[in-house]
Design a protein around this motif. Structure first.
Motif, PDB file in Angstrom:
ATOM      1  N   TRP A 212       7.946  -2.518   0.511  1.00  0.00           N
ATOM      2  CA  TRP A 212       7.989  -3.840   1.157  1.00  0.00           C
ATOM      3  C   TRP A 212       9.412  -4.379   1.020  1.00  0.00           C
TER       4      TRP A 212
ATOM      5  N   VAL B  49       8.572  -1.936   5.976  1.00  0.00           N
ATOM      6  CA  VAL B  49       7.410  -2.760   5.646  1.00  0.00           C
ATOM      7  C   VAL B  49       6.160  -1.889   5.678  1.00  0.00           C
TER       8      VAL B  49
ATOM      9  N   ILE C   3       1.897  -1.824   3.794  1.00  0.00           N
ATOM     10  CA  ILE C   3       0.930  -2.536   2.943  1.00  0.00           C
ATOM     11  C   ILE C   3      -0.007  -1.586   2.214  1.00  0.00           C
TER      12      ILE C   3
ATOM     13  N   PHE D 172       5.359  -2.222  -5.998  1.00  0.00           N
ATOM     14  CA  PHE D 172       4.900  -1.671  -4.716  1.00  0.00           C
ATOM     15  C   PHE D 172       4.810  -0.157  -4.849  1.00  0.00           C
TER      16      PHE D 172
ATOM     17  N   GLN E  31       9.927 -11.758   8.632  1.00  0.00           N
ATOM     18  CA  GLN E  31       9.187 -11.525   7.398  1.00  0.00           C
ATOM     19  C   GLN E  31       7.869 -12.285   7.395  1.00  0.00           C
TER      20      GLN E  31
END
Length: 336
Positions: free
Chosen positions: A72, A79, A81, A270, A299
């Motif tokens: 991230w 980016v 998740i 992360f 963002q």
């Protein structure tokens, strides 16, 4: 003696038509309930549409890599998740491991074992737990639970370290002075705090369903010589199976979206990992809370895209739970 004349053959004899349309106060209540229900659906749908609209630029730009990447770094145009989704599931699963037995046993005690004069007090205390603000649970978890959770995590690694869930990489559990910081701020510590938050909700649903068990069936089991626990196992638990599943899933939906308590406890990391007792993790809600204030437009779109994914997950979980609970309240879908 006077008798009333019978209707003639030519008379038009038909049953009186009964109108089902509500009138007066009933009509006001019906329309008000319909308006409230429709407004809830509109608000929920509006939230989903807004999140989807704001998330579209991010999803269009990154595609499937948004779901498979774990880094991230919006400033570097990277980016993903996957890591925060894994952390979200880890915290929620730890929370349910602790909350499920507590909720089930508390509900059984209140409905079947507690004296009648204490039952209402216990119900009020459990409901009061649900009203405690999230930040209070977060502070409680950080200052009180985390040191003890770290000691428990050390014990788990010493005895069950061969299981990846309880392995803490780079730590020596047999050291003379163990490194406490390696076992804190983990998904395990956050999950314990979240468990205290979701337990009242799950307990309330289970208790409500257990209270609807037909008294005749309970008395029949006792009359046949069953013990109280035997009656609970043969009658109450089968009848309340839907409530147990539904209450657990409602608690899971709450655990997936918990923000402040998790944000106060975890150390952001992360990385997709199975090590729940190891330092560092992150969840979708904690990511949004931590990055929202300083996010640029791009963002912010990425954060809202992550929120949209979490919205869909919790919506599915809560919808399934509501269906199961709705069936269990009428006794449908049970063996009793």
């Amino acid at each position: 003696m006077t008798t009333l004349p019978l209707p003639g053959a030519g008379d038009d004899v038909r049953p009186r038509r009964i109108s089902r349309r509500a009138t007066g106060v009933d009509a006001v209540f019906e329309h008000a309930s319909r308006a409230v229900g429709a407004s809830v659906l509109l608000v929920t749908g509006g939230v989903g549409v807004f999140l989807a609209w704001q998330a579209y630029p991010t999803l269009d730009r990154y595609g499937w890599s948004f779901f498979t990447g774990s880094e991230w770094q919006p400033e570097a145009d990277v980016v993903g998740i996957a890591a925060v989704l894994a952390g979200t599931v880890s915290v929620a699963m730890v929370a349910m491991v602790f909350a499920f037995p507590l909720a089930l046993l508390t509900a059984l005690y209140i409905s079947e074992y507690a004296p009648a004069r204490l039952r209402s007090t216990l119900v009020s205390l459990v409901d009061l737990m649900a009203a405690v603000p999230s930040i209070v649970y977060g502070l409680w978890g950080y200052f009180l639970v985390m040191p003890h959770a770290a000691a428990l995590a050390l014990w788990l690694e010493r005895n069950l370290g061969w299981i990846p869930l309880f392995d803490v990489r780079g730590a020596d559990p047999d050291a003379a002075v163990w490194d406490t910081s390696r076992y804190t701020a983990s998904a395990f510590c956050a999950g314990i705090a979240v468990a205290a938050m979701v337990m009242p909700m799950a307990c309330a649903v289970m208790r409500q369903v257990f209270s609807q068990t037909p008294p005749g069936e309970k008395e029949a089991a006792l009359a046949l010589g069953s013990t109280r626990w035997g009656m609970i196992r043969a009658v109450v638990l089968p009848f309340g199976r839907g409530g147990i599943i539904g209450g657990t899933m409602l608690g899971l939906g709450r655990a997936l979206g918990e923000t402040i308590a998790v944000y106060l406890i975890i150390s952001p990391a992360f990385e997709v990992k199975l090590n729940i007792t190891e330092l560092g993790t992150s969840t979708v809600s904690a990511l949004i809370a931590g990055r929202f204030g300083e996010a640029t437009d791009a963002q912010l779109s990425a954060l809202l895209a992550a929120g949209f994914v979490l919205f869909l997950i919790t919506l599915v979980v809560n919808t399934v739970a509501a269906v199961i609970v709705g069936r269990s309240r009428s006794g449908a879908g049970t063996d009793a």
